[in-house]
Design a protein around this motif. Structure first.
Motif, PDB file in Angstrom:
ATOM      1  N   HIS A  87       2.993  -0.340  12.954  1.00 35.19           N
ATOM      2  CA  HIS A  87       4.159  -1.169  13.273  1.00 35.19           C
ATOM      3  C   HIS A  87       3.723  -2.462  13.978  1.00 35.19           C
ATOM      4  CE1 HIS A  87       8.091  -2.271  14.855  1.00 35.19           C
ATOM      5  NE2 HIS A  87       7.541  -2.307  16.052  1.00 35.19           N
ATOM      6  N   HIS A  88       2.847  -2.330  14.982  1.00 38.21           N
ATOM      7  CA  HIS A  88       2.422  -3.527  15.735  1.00 38.21           C
ATOM      8  C   HIS A  88       1.547  -4.448  14.888  1.00 38.21           C
ATOM      9  CE1 HIS A  88       4.214  -2.147  19.395  1.00 38.21           C
ATOM     10  NE2 HIS A  88       3.488  -1.043  19.416  1.00 38.21           N
ATOM     11  N   GLY A  89       0.706  -3.857  14.022  1.00 37.42           N
ATOM     12  CA  GLY A  89      -0.224  -4.686  13.247  1.00 37.42           C
ATOM     13  C   GLY A  89       0.399  -5.322  12.021  1.00 37.42           C
ATOM     14  N   ALA A  90       1.483  -4.735  11.525  1.00 35.33           N
ATOM     15  CA  ALA A  90       2.071  -5.242  10.273  1.00 35.33           C
ATOM     16  C   ALA A  90       2.510  -6.694  10.406  1.00 35.33           C
ATOM     17  CB  ALA A  90       3.253  -4.358   9.867  1.00 35.33           C
ATOM     18  N   GLY A  91       2.893  -7.097  11.605  1.00 37.65           N
ATOM     19  CA  GLY A  91       3.343  -8.471  11.825  1.00 37.65           C
ATOM     20  C   GLY A  91       2.245  -9.501  11.593  1.00 37.65           C
ATOM     21  N   LEU A  92       0.993  -9.050  11.573  1.00 38.13           N
ATOM     22  CA  LEU A  92      -0.120  -9.980  11.324  1.00 38.13           C
ATOM     23  C   LEU A  92      -0.284 -10.280   9.841  1.00 38.13           C
ATOM     24  CD1 LEU A  92      -2.804  -8.277  13.653  1.00 38.13           C
ATOM     25  CD2 LEU A  92      -1.581 -10.421  14.121  1.00 38.13           C
ATOM     26  N   ILE A  93       0.359  -9.468   9.007  1.00 41.04           N
ATOM     27  CA  ILE A  93       0.131  -9.564   7.549  1.00 41.04           C
ATOM     28  C   ILE A  93       1.283 -10.315   6.890  1.00 41.04           C
ATOM     29  CG2 ILE A  93      -0.210  -8.245   5.426  1.00 41.04           C
ATOM     30  CD1 ILE A  93      -1.311  -5.943   7.163  1.00 41.04           C
ATOM     31  N   ALA A  94       0.955 -11.487   6.332  1.00 41.30           N
ATOM     32  CA  ALA A  94       1.982 -12.302   5.674  1.00 41.30           C
ATOM     33  C   ALA A  94       1.890 -12.117   4.162  1.00 41.30           C
ATOM     34  CB  ALA A  94       1.787 -13.769   6.040  1.00 41.30           C
ATOM     35  N   ASP A  95       2.989 -12.416   3.482  1.00 43.44           N
ATOM     36  CA  ASP A  95       3.030 -12.325   2.026  1.00 43.44           C
ATOM     37  C   ASP A  95       1.927 -13.192   1.422  1.00 43.44           C
ATOM     38  OD1 ASP A  95       4.607 -10.798   0.365  1.00 43.44           O
ATOM     39  OD2 ASP A  95       5.790 -12.509  -0.302  1.00 43.44           O
ATOM     40  N   GLY A  96       1.204 -12.663   0.453  1.00 45.62           N
ATOM     41  CA  GLY A  96       0.200 -13.440  -0.270  1.00 45.62           C
ATOM     42  C   GLY A  96      -1.166 -13.500   0.398  1.00 45.62           C
ATOM     43  N   MET A  97      -1.290 -12.838   1.540  1.00 45.45           N
ATOM     44  CA  MET A  97      -2.541 -12.892   2.296  1.00 45.45           C
ATOM     45  C   MET A  97      -3.667 -12.104   1.617  1.00 45.45           C
ATOM     46  SD  MET A  97      -2.396 -12.067   6.325  1.00 45.45           S
ATOM     47  CE  MET A  97      -2.299 -13.449   7.435  1.00 45.45           C
ATOM     48  N   GLY A  98      -4.906 -12.487   1.953  1.00 36.67           N
ATOM     49  CA  GLY A  98      -6.069 -11.666   1.615  1.00 36.67           C
ATOM     50  C   GLY A  98      -6.596 -11.029   2.884  1.00 36.67           C
ATOM     51  N   LEU A  99      -6.871  -9.729   2.833  1.00 36.54           N
ATOM     52  CA  LEU A  99      -7.413  -9.012   3.998  1.00 36.54           C
ATOM     53  C   LEU A  99      -8.769  -8.425   3.627  1.00 36.54           C
ATOM     54  CD1 LEU A  99      -4.130  -8.625   4.113  1.00 36.54           C
ATOM     55  CD2 LEU A  99      -4.689  -7.036   5.909  1.00 36.54           C
ATOM     56  N   LEU A 100      -9.548  -8.151   4.640  1.00 33.42           N
ATOM     57  CA  LEU A 100     -10.822  -7.462   4.403  1.00 33.42           C
ATOM     58  C   LEU A 100     -10.958  -6.345   5.431  1.00 33.42           C
ATOM     59  CD1 LEU A 100     -14.196  -8.922   3.352  1.00 33.42           C
ATOM     60  CD2 LEU A 100     -14.156  -7.461   5.386  1.00 33.42           C
ATOM     61  N   THR A 101     -11.482  -5.210   4.977  1.00 37.34           N
ATOM     62  CA  THR A 101     -11.762  -4.120   5.902  1.00 37.34           C
ATOM     63  C   THR A 101     -13.125  -3.515   5.576  1.00 37.34           C
ATOM     64  OG1 THR A 101     -10.851  -2.146   6.992  1.00 37.34           O
ATOM     65  CG2 THR A 101     -10.618  -2.259   4.600  1.00 37.34           C
ATOM     66  N   HIS A 102     -13.671  -2.796   6.550  1.00 42.52           N
ATOM     67  CA  HIS A 102     -15.009  -2.223   6.428  1.00 42.52           C
ATOM     68  C   HIS A 102     -14.919  -0.740   6.745  1.00 42.52           C
ATOM     69  CE1 HIS A 102     -19.397  -2.667   6.350  1.00 42.52           C
ATOM     70  NE2 HIS A 102     -19.465  -1.893   7.410  1.00 42.52           N
ATOM     71  N   CYS A 103     -15.687   0.075   6.024  1.00 46.39           N
ATOM     72  CA  CYS A 103     -15.652   1.524   6.192  1.00 46.39           C
ATOM     73  C   CYS A 103     -14.278   2.071   5.812  1.00 46.39           C
ATOM     74  CB  CYS A 103     -16.055   1.931   7.613  1.00 46.39           C
ATOM     75  SG  CYS A 103     -16.429   3.714   7.782  1.00 46.39           S
ATOM     76  N   ASN A 104     -13.883   3.196   6.381  1.00 42.20           N
ATOM     77  CA  ASN A 104     -12.544   3.742   6.140  1.00 42.20           C
ATOM     78  C   ASN A 104     -11.909   4.113   7.460  1.00 42.20           C
ATOM     79  OD1 ASN A 104     -10.912   6.572   5.891  1.00 42.20           O
ATOM     80  ND2 ASN A 104     -10.338   5.125   4.315  1.00 42.20           N
ATOM     81  N   ALA A 105     -10.831   3.419   7.776  1.00 45.84           N
ATOM     82  CA  ALA A 105     -10.045   3.728   8.967  1.00 45.84           C
ATOM     83  C   ALA A 105      -8.606   3.938   8.518  1.00 45.84           C
ATOM     84  CB  ALA A 105     -10.166   2.611  10.000  1.00 45.84           C
ATOM     85  N   GLY A 106      -8.452   4.801   7.532  1.00 46.86           N
ATOM     86  CA  GLY A 106      -7.135   5.077   6.966  1.00 46.86           C
ATOM     87  C   GLY A 106      -6.673   6.482   7.274  1.00 46.86           C
ATOM     88  N   ALA A 107      -5.777   6.997   6.431  1.00 43.34           N
ATOM     89  CA  ALA A 107      -5.228   8.333   6.643  1.00 43.34           C
ATOM     90  C   ALA A 107      -6.331   9.389   6.644  1.00 43.34           C
ATOM     91  CB  ALA A 107      -4.208   8.642   5.555  1.00 43.34           C
ATOM     92  N   LEU A 108      -7.365   9.161   5.842  1.00 45.11           N
ATOM     93  CA  LEU A 108      -8.442  10.152   5.782  1.00 45.11           C
ATOM     94  C   LEU A 108      -9.219  10.234   7.095  1.00 45.11           C
ATOM     95  CD1 LEU A 108      -9.670   9.360   2.179  1.00 45.11           C
ATOM     96  CD2 LEU A 108      -8.716  11.549   2.947  1.00 45.11           C
ATOM     97  N   ALA A 109      -9.154   9.174   7.888  1.00 43.88           N
ATOM     98  CA  ALA A 109      -9.963   9.091   9.110  1.00 43.88           C
ATOM     99  C   ALA A 109      -9.191   9.479  10.363  1.00 43.88           C
ATOM    100  CB  ALA A 109     -10.497   7.666   9.272  1.00 43.88           C
ATOM    101  N   THR A 110      -7.940   9.875  10.208  1.00 47.99           N
ATOM    102  CA  THR A 110      -7.074  10.116  11.374  1.00 47.99           C
ATOM    103  C   THR A 110      -6.165  11.328  11.129  1.00 47.99           C
ATOM    104  OG1 THR A 110      -5.245   8.782  10.538  1.00 47.99           O
ATOM    105  CG2 THR A 110      -6.948   7.606  11.782  1.00 47.99           C
ATOM    106  N   GLY A 111      -5.364  11.622  12.138  1.00 53.71           N
ATOM    107  CA  GLY A 111      -4.343  12.655  11.975  1.00 53.71           C
ATOM    108  C   GLY A 111      -3.036  12.082  11.463  1.00 53.71           C
ATOM    109  N   GLY A 112      -3.009  10.800  11.146  1.00 50.64           N
ATOM    110  CA  GLY A 112      -1.779  10.158  10.675  1.00 50.64           C
ATOM    111  C   GLY A 112      -2.060   9.215   9.518  1.00 50.64           C
ATOM    112  N   MET A 113      -1.428   8.011   9.558  1.00 47.44           N
ATOM    113  CA  MET A 113      -1.565   7.083   8.432  1.00 47.44           C
ATOM    114  C   MET A 113      -2.772   6.143   8.572  1.00 47.44           C
ATOM    115  SD  MET A 113       1.242   4.061   9.129  1.00 47.44           S
ATOM    116  CE  MET A 113       2.395   4.736   8.024  1.00 47.44           C
ATOM    117  N   GLY A 114      -3.551   6.325   9.626  1.00 46.13           N
ATOM    118  CA  GLY A 114      -4.743   5.485   9.783  1.00 46.13           C
ATOM    119  C   GLY A 114      -4.599   4.527  10.944  1.00 46.13           C
TER     120      GLY A 114
END
Ligand code: MRU
Length: 330
Positions: free
Chosen positions: A128-155
Motif C-alpha cells: 500500500h505504501h509503496g504503490a504510490g511510487l509507481i506511476a502509469d507507464g513506468m519502468g521498474l527494476l528489481t533484483h533477486c526475489n522479494a515477492g510472495a515466494l519470499a514472505t508469508g504474504g504478498m512480498g
C-alpha cells in the motif's frame, strides 16, 4: 494471484508438519515438502528450498514447534536460528518463539502463527505504501526475489507492484536474473508472469544498459538485514544495482518489514555475510561451467550503503535513513 503459499503449518502442535513449496524446483515443478523433523527444516533453509528473509523467519518459527516437540529444547531452537546468518528475521523469529513458548510446542505454534499473520499484514501495508511510487507507464527494476515466494504474504519489493496493478496502473518490470542461483529468473519472472505483470528478464550485467536507455524510473529490492544507519544487506549484486541507479539518477528503494531491521547493528560492517559453496559458481544446474579446481568467492549478500538508498518502504510508511533509529526505538 496464483502463487502457491510458500510456507504453511498443517495440523496441530502434536502431529502437524511444516509444508513448503520447494523453491529450488521452480518454475519447472511445483513440489510441496512436508517437514516433520527439525533437521529437515534446517536443511530446507540451507539449500534454499525455502528462502527470502521473512519466509525463513516464518519457516524457522514453525520449525521451533518441531524442535520443542522433539524435546530438543533451546539447543534445537539455536540450531534453527543459525541455519543462515544474514537474514535477521530468522534469529528474530526464533528468539520470539523462545520467549513466548516457555518450551511448550502448542504455545510455540500459536506464536509462530502470529508471526506469520503479522508478516502477511506487513507485506500488504508495504504494498500500500509503496504503490504510490509507481506511476502509469513506468519502468521498474528489481533484483533477486522479494515477492510472495519470499514472505508469508504478498512480498516486500514486489508488493507495491501487485497493489499498483490492482489499482489499475500499467508498468513494466525488469528482473535481474540474479546469479548464481537465478532467483530473479526462476522466481521473480515466474511470480510476476503468473500475476499478469509485464516482465522482461535481463542478465545481471544488462542493468546498466537498460538504465542508460532510460527504460527504468524506479528500482525496488528487498533486504535481509538493515542496520540502524540504513546500510542494507541484500542479495549479492544489489550494491552494484544501487550504484548504477545512482549514476543514472534513478531512485533506489528498499522494501522491508520491521523484522528485517536490526537495532543491534550500528552499520553495514556489523552485518554477517553468508558465504556459500563454490559449486554454486562452478556449476549451472547440472552443467559444469568452470574447472573443479577453480578458486571461488561466493558471498550470498552484499551491503548497500545508506547514501545510495532513496527510502525504506515499511509497514509504517516510507522512512529515510535518518529516521530509522528513532522508529526502532534504538
Ligand atoms: O539467498 P536468498 O534467496 O534467501 O536471498 C533473498 C534476498 O536477498 C531477498 O531479496 C531478501 O531476503 C528479501 S525477501 C522479501
Amino acid at each position: 494471484m496464483a502463487i502457491p503459499k510458500t510456507v504453511q503449518w498443517q495440523g496441530d502442535a502434536t502431529s502437524g508438519v511444516v509444508c513448503i513449496i520447494d523453491q529450488t524446483l521452480l518454475p519447472a515443478q511445483r513440489v510441496f515438502l512436508r517437514l516433520s523433523d527439525t533437521s529437515q527444516v534446517i536443511d530446507a533453509i540451507q539449500r534454499l528450498a525455502v528462502r527470502g528473509a521473512p519466509a525463513i523467519g516464518v519457516a524457522g518459527a514453525y520449525g521451533c514447534v518441531l524442535a520443542l516437540r522433539q524435546g530438543l529444547g533451546q539447543a534445537g531452537l539455536e540450531s534453527i536460528a543459525r541455519a543462515r546468518p544474514t537474514a535477521v528475521n530468522l534469529r528474530w523469529a526464533v528468539d520470539r518463539i523462545a520467549r513466548a513458548s516457555g518450551g511448550d510446542p502448542a504455545r510455540a505454534l500459536s506464536e509462530a502463527k502470529a508471526i506469520h499473520a503479522e508478516d502477511e499484514a506487513s507485506c500488504a501495508a508495504i504494498g500500500h505504501h509503496g504503490a504510490g511510487l509507481i506511476a502509469d507507464g513506468m519502468g521498474l527494476l528489481t533484483h533477486c526475489n522479494a515477492g510472495a515466494l519470499a514472505t508469508g504474504g504478498m512480498g516486500t519489493a514486489l508488493a507495491p507492484m501487485y497493489v499498483a496493478q490492482q489499482q489499475g496502473r500499467k508498468f513494466r518490470v525488469f528482473a535481474d536474473e540474479t546469479r548464481p542461483l537465478l532467483q530473479g529468473a526462476r522466481l521473480t519472472a515466474f511470480e510476476l508472469h503468473e500475476a499478469g505483470i509485464e516482465i522482461t528478464l535481463i542478465a545481471d550485467n544488462m542493468a546498466a544498459t537498460v538504465m542508460q536507455r532510460g527504460w527504468v524510473q524506479l528500482v525496488i529490492t528487498g533486504a535481509d538485514r538493515i542496520a540502524r544507519n540504513g546500510d542494507a544487506a541484500n542479495k549479492i549484486g544489489t550494491y552494484g544495482v544501487a550504484l548504477i541507479a545512482k549514476a543514472h539518477g534513478v531512485p533506489f528503494y528498499i522494501a522491508a518489514p520491521r523484522s528485517t531491521f536490526d537495532p543491534a547493528c550500528a552499520n553495514g560492517a556489523a552485518i554477517p555475510i553468508e558465504e556459500r559453496n563454490g559449486r554454486e559458481l562452478r556449476w549451472l544446474g547440472a552443467t559444469q561451467t568452470a574447472p573443479e579446481g577453480a578458486a571461488v568467492f561466493n558471498p550470498a549478500f552484499d551491503v548497500t550503503p545508506a547514501g545510495l538508498i532513496a527510502g525504506y518502504i515499511t509497514e509504517d510508511g516510507i522512512k529515510q535513513a535518518g529516521q530509522i533509529a528513532a522508529w526502532l526505538g534504538a
